[in-house]
Scaffold this motif. Structure first.
Motif, PDB file in Angstrom:
ATOM      1  N   THR A  28       0.806  -1.223   0.000  1.00 19.57           N
ATOM      2  CA  THR A  28       0.000   0.000   0.000  1.00 19.57           C
ATOM      3  C   THR A  28       0.842   1.277   0.000  1.00 19.57           C
ATOM      4  O   THR A  28       0.291   2.373  -0.064  1.00 19.57           O
ATOM      5  CB  THR A  28      -0.943   0.023   1.218  1.00 19.57           C
ATOM      6  N   SER A  29       2.161   1.156   0.040  1.00 19.83           N
ATOM      7  CA  SER A  29       3.013   2.345   0.167  1.00 19.83           C
ATOM      8  C   SER A  29       2.864   3.322  -0.991  1.00 19.83           C
ATOM      9  O   SER A  29       3.015   4.531  -0.807  1.00 19.83           O
ATOM     10  CB  SER A  29       4.485   1.952   0.324  1.00 19.83           C
ATOM     11  N   GLY A  30       2.548   2.833  -2.182  1.00 16.28           N
ATOM     12  CA  GLY A  30       2.377   3.728  -3.321  1.00 16.28           C
ATOM     13  C   GLY A  30       1.279   4.745  -3.078  1.00 16.28           C
ATOM     14  O   GLY A  30       1.455   5.939  -3.316  1.00 16.28           O
ATOM     15  N   LYS A  49     -19.538   5.572   5.164  1.00 14.72           N
ATOM     16  CA  LYS A  49     -19.314   7.012   5.304  1.00 14.72           C
ATOM     17  C   LYS A  49     -17.977   7.395   4.679  1.00 14.72           C
ATOM     18  O   LYS A  49     -17.083   6.570   4.518  1.00 14.72           O
ATOM     19  CB  LYS A  49     -19.297   7.405   6.786  1.00 14.72           C
ATOM     20  N   ARG A  50     -17.850   8.659   4.400  1.00 18.34           N
ATOM     21  CA  ARG A  50     -16.602   9.196   3.854  1.00 18.34           C
ATOM     22  C   ARG A  50     -15.506   9.081   4.916  1.00 18.34           C
ATOM     23  O   ARG A  50     -15.726   9.303   6.099  1.00 18.34           O
ATOM     24  CB  ARG A  50     -16.815  10.655   3.467  1.00 18.34           C
ATOM     25  N   ILE A  51     -14.312   8.746   4.481  1.00 18.82           N
ATOM     26  CA  ILE A  51     -13.130   8.814   5.336  1.00 18.82           C
ATOM     27  C   ILE A  51     -12.587  10.224   5.178  1.00 18.82           C
ATOM     28  O   ILE A  51     -12.429  10.713   4.059  1.00 18.82           O
ATOM     29  CB  ILE A  51     -12.089   7.754   4.925  1.00 18.82           C
ATOM     30  N   ASP A  52     -12.302  10.885   6.294  1.00 19.59           N
ATOM     31  CA  ASP A  52     -11.959  12.314   6.241  1.00 19.59           C
ATOM     32  C   ASP A  52     -10.519  12.687   6.552  1.00 19.59           C
ATOM     33  O   ASP A  52     -10.184  13.863   6.507  1.00 19.59           O
ATOM     34  CB  ASP A  52     -12.863  13.097   7.202  1.00 19.59           C
ATOM     35  N   THR A  53      -9.682  11.722   6.873  1.00 19.89           N
ATOM     36  CA  THR A  53      -8.298  12.081   7.195  1.00 19.89           C
ATOM     37  C   THR A  53      -7.330  11.039   6.648  1.00 19.89           C
ATOM     38  O   THR A  53      -7.694   9.874   6.432  1.00 19.89           O
ATOM     39  CB  THR A  53      -8.079  12.189   8.718  1.00 19.89           C
ATOM     40  N   TYR A  54      -6.111  11.457   6.508  1.00 17.26           N
ATOM     41  CA  TYR A  54      -5.048  10.544   6.104  1.00 17.26           C
ATOM     42  C   TYR A  54      -4.874   9.447   7.156  1.00 17.26           C
ATOM     43  O   TYR A  54      -4.685   8.276   6.806  1.00 17.26           O
ATOM     44  CB  TYR A  54      -3.733  11.318   5.910  1.00 17.26           C
ATOM     45  N   ALA A  55      -4.953   9.789   8.428  1.00 21.29           N
ATOM     46  CA  ALA A  55      -4.789   8.798   9.499  1.00 21.29           C
ATOM     47  C   ALA A  55      -5.837   7.692   9.383  1.00 21.29           C
ATOM     48  O   ALA A  55      -5.515   6.507   9.548  1.00 21.29           O
ATOM     49  CB  ALA A  55      -4.860   9.473  10.863  1.00 21.29           C
ATOM     50  N   GLU A  56      -7.082   8.070   9.069  1.00 30.40           N
ATOM     51  CA  GLU A  56      -8.153   7.073   8.928  1.00 30.40           C
ATOM     52  C   GLU A  56      -7.913   6.154   7.734  1.00 30.40           C
ATOM     53  O   GLU A  56      -8.097   4.934   7.836  1.00 30.40           O
ATOM     54  CB  GLU A  56      -9.504   7.762   8.738  1.00 30.40           C
ATOM     55  N   ILE A  57      -7.525   6.719   6.589  1.00 33.10           N
ATOM     56  CA  ILE A  57      -7.318   5.885   5.405  1.00 33.10           C
ATOM     57  C   ILE A  57      -6.098   4.997   5.611  1.00 33.10           C
ATOM     58  O   ILE A  57      -6.093   3.832   5.209  1.00 33.10           O
ATOM     59  CB  ILE A  57      -7.222   6.713   4.098  1.00 33.10           C
ATOM     60  N   LYS A  58      -5.080   5.505   6.256  1.00 30.82           N
ATOM     61  CA  LYS A  58      -3.883   4.704   6.512  1.00 30.82           C
ATOM     62  C   LYS A  58      -4.234   3.504   7.384  1.00 30.82           C
ATOM     63  O   LYS A  58      -3.841   2.375   7.088  1.00 30.82           O
ATOM     64  CB  LYS A  58      -2.800   5.553   7.174  1.00 30.82           C
ATOM     65  N   GLN A  59      -4.999   3.728   8.424  1.00 30.69           N
ATOM     66  CA  GLN A  59      -5.408   2.639   9.312  1.00 30.69           C
ATOM     67  C   GLN A  59      -6.242   1.613   8.540  1.00 30.69           C
ATOM     68  O   GLN A  59      -6.050   0.404   8.678  1.00 30.69           O
ATOM     69  CB  GLN A  59      -6.199   3.188  10.491  1.00 30.69           C
ATOM     70  N   ASN A  64      -6.748  -3.734   6.232  1.00 31.13           N
ATOM     71  CA  ASN A  64      -7.564  -4.502   5.293  1.00 31.13           C
ATOM     72  C   ASN A  64      -6.891  -4.871   3.973  1.00 31.13           C
ATOM     73  O   ASN A  64      -7.385  -5.774   3.287  1.00 31.13           O
ATOM     74  CB  ASN A  64      -8.850  -3.729   4.979  1.00 31.13           C
ATOM     75  N   VAL A  65      -5.837  -4.173   3.600  1.00 35.29           N
ATOM     76  CA  VAL A  65      -5.271  -4.380   2.273  1.00 35.29           C
ATOM     77  C   VAL A  65      -3.796  -4.785   2.312  1.00 35.29           C
ATOM     78  O   VAL A  65      -3.382  -5.661   1.553  1.00 35.29           O
ATOM     79  CB  VAL A  65      -5.447  -3.109   1.400  1.00 35.29           C
ATOM     80  N   GLU A  66      -3.018  -4.171   3.157  1.00 38.99           N
ATOM     81  CA  GLU A  66      -1.569  -4.422   3.189  1.00 38.99           C
ATOM     82  C   GLU A  66      -1.279  -5.917   3.299  1.00 38.99           C
ATOM     83  O   GLU A  66      -1.729  -6.589   4.223  1.00 38.99           O
ATOM     84  CB  GLU A  66      -0.915  -3.680   4.364  1.00 38.99           C
ATOM     85  N   GLY A  67      -0.576  -6.433   2.294  1.00 34.50           N
ATOM     86  CA  GLY A  67      -0.185  -7.833   2.280  1.00 34.50           C
ATOM     87  C   GLY A  67      -1.310  -8.803   1.976  1.00 34.50           C
ATOM     88  O   GLY A  67      -1.110 -10.021   2.055  1.00 34.50           O
ATOM     89  N   LYS A  68      -2.499  -8.298   1.610  1.00 38.53           N
ATOM     90  CA  LYS A  68      -3.658  -9.170   1.388  1.00 38.53           C
ATOM     91  C   LYS A  68      -4.248  -9.081  -0.017  1.00 38.53           C
ATOM     92  O   LYS A  68      -4.960  -9.975  -0.432  1.00 38.53           O
ATOM     93  CB  LYS A  68      -4.772  -8.820   2.387  1.00 38.53           C
ATOM     94  N   LEU A  69      -3.983  -8.007  -0.720  1.00 36.01           N
ATOM     95  CA  LEU A  69      -4.614  -7.794  -2.019  1.00 36.01           C
ATOM     96  C   LEU A  69      -3.580  -8.013  -3.118  1.00 36.01           C
ATOM     97  O   LEU A  69      -2.571  -7.302  -3.165  1.00 36.01           O
ATOM     98  CB  LEU A  69      -5.178  -6.364  -2.116  1.00 36.01           C
ATOM     99  N   PHE A  70      -3.863  -8.978  -3.986  1.00 44.02           N
ATOM    100  CA  PHE A  70      -2.936  -9.307  -5.065  1.00 44.02           C
ATOM    101  C   PHE A  70      -3.699  -9.522  -6.365  1.00 44.02           C
ATOM    102  O   PHE A  70      -4.813 -10.045  -6.353  1.00 44.02           O
ATOM    103  CB  PHE A  70      -2.151 -10.584  -4.734  1.00 44.02           C
ATOM    104  N   ALA A  71      -3.078  -9.111  -7.458  1.00 44.33           N
ATOM    105  CA  ALA A  71      -3.606  -9.384  -8.797  1.00 44.33           C
ATOM    106  C   ALA A  71      -2.426  -9.463  -9.748  1.00 44.33           C
ATOM    107  O   ALA A  71      -1.477  -8.673  -9.651  1.00 44.33           O
ATOM    108  CB  ALA A  71      -4.570  -8.287  -9.245  1.00 44.33           C
ATOM    109  N   ASP A  72      -2.493 -10.432 -10.648  1.00 40.21           N
ATOM    110  CA  ASP A  72      -1.417 -10.580 -11.626  1.00 40.21           C
ATOM    111  C   ASP A  72      -1.425  -9.460 -12.653  1.00 40.21           C
ATOM    112  O   ASP A  72      -0.379  -9.013 -13.112  1.00 40.21           O
ATOM    113  CB  ASP A  72      -1.527 -11.932 -12.331  1.00 40.21           C
ATOM    114  N   THR A  73      -2.637  -9.014 -13.015  1.00 42.56           N
ATOM    115  CA  THR A  73      -2.784  -7.931 -13.982  1.00 42.56           C
ATOM    116  C   THR A  73      -3.989  -7.087 -13.590  1.00 42.56           C
ATOM    117  O   THR A  73      -4.810  -7.497 -12.768  1.00 42.56           O
ATOM    118  CB  THR A  73      -3.022  -8.462 -15.417  1.00 42.56           C
ATOM    119  N   TYR A  74      -4.076  -5.937 -14.199  1.00 38.73           N
ATOM    120  CA  TYR A  74      -5.263  -5.093 -14.060  1.00 38.73           C
ATOM    121  C   TYR A  74      -5.424  -4.292 -15.338  1.00 38.73           C
ATOM    122  O   TYR A  74      -4.469  -4.116 -16.098  1.00 38.73           O
ATOM    123  CB  TYR A  74      -5.171  -4.160 -12.837  1.00 38.73           C
ATOM    124  N   ASP A  75      -6.647  -3.846 -15.574  1.00 33.46           N
ATOM    125  CA  ASP A  75      -6.931  -3.009 -16.735  1.00 33.46           C
ATOM    126  C   ASP A  75      -7.250  -1.596 -16.250  1.00 33.46           C
ATOM    127  O   ASP A  75      -8.151  -1.406 -15.435  1.00 33.46           O
ATOM    128  CB  ASP A  75      -8.108  -3.558 -17.540  1.00 33.46           C
TER     129      ASP A  75
END
Length: 142
Positions: A28-30, A49-59, A64-75
């Motif tokens: 997720t670092s990108g 609801k909308r996420i309103d801060t960088y701290a919230e989205i980072k958490q 939920n995503v770091e090290g868990k979401l993978f795809a070989d390709t995307y369009d």
């Protein structure tokens, strides 16, 4: 120094694609580096609801995503950049079969110049035609 529209479009698209390349490798670092730490908001089809801060989205992404979401390709389809001197809006459609879900999104990224760099100040990921989507309840929604 003003950037010509075509140069700015190429820059904005490359920033987004670089973040996506990492995203689909479980990194997720990108996006964490692309999102503004000063002023950020986020809408997602799976968040009530909308996420309103960088701290919230980072958490959220680290849990939920770091090290868990993978795809070989995307369009990455139909990108369009609309810009002024200090703001740019990137819209595109994203399709990917991932380890967590099948993504079919309309994406909106609002970039703002922060000093000499461009940062995303607002992001919206909206399911394309949600009425056509069947969700697998056995997989977490991201």
């Amino acid at each position: 120094m003003a950037i010509k529209d075509s140069e700015l479009s190429k820059l904005i698209i490359s920033l987004e694609k670089n973040a996506l390349d990492k995203w689909f490798q479980g990194d997720t670092s990108g996006y964490l580096n692309l999102w503004s730490q000063q002023d950020f908001s986020y809408f997602d089809s799976f968040k009530p609801k909308r996420i309103d801060t960088y701290a919230e989205i980072k958490q959220f992404v680290l849990a939920n995503v770091e090290g868990k979401l993978f795809a070989d390709t995307y369009d990455f389809e139909s990108p369009r950049v609309q810009a002024t001197d200090d703001m740019a809006v990137l819209t595109y459609q994203l399709f990917a079969k991932t380890s967590l879900n099948d993504m079919r999104y309309n994406c909106i990224e609002v970039f703002q110049r922060e000093g000499t760099t461009w940062k995303v100040v607002h992001s919206t990921w909206s399911v394309i035609r949600p009425m056509d989507t069947t969700f697998d309840n056995s997989k977490p929604l991201v």
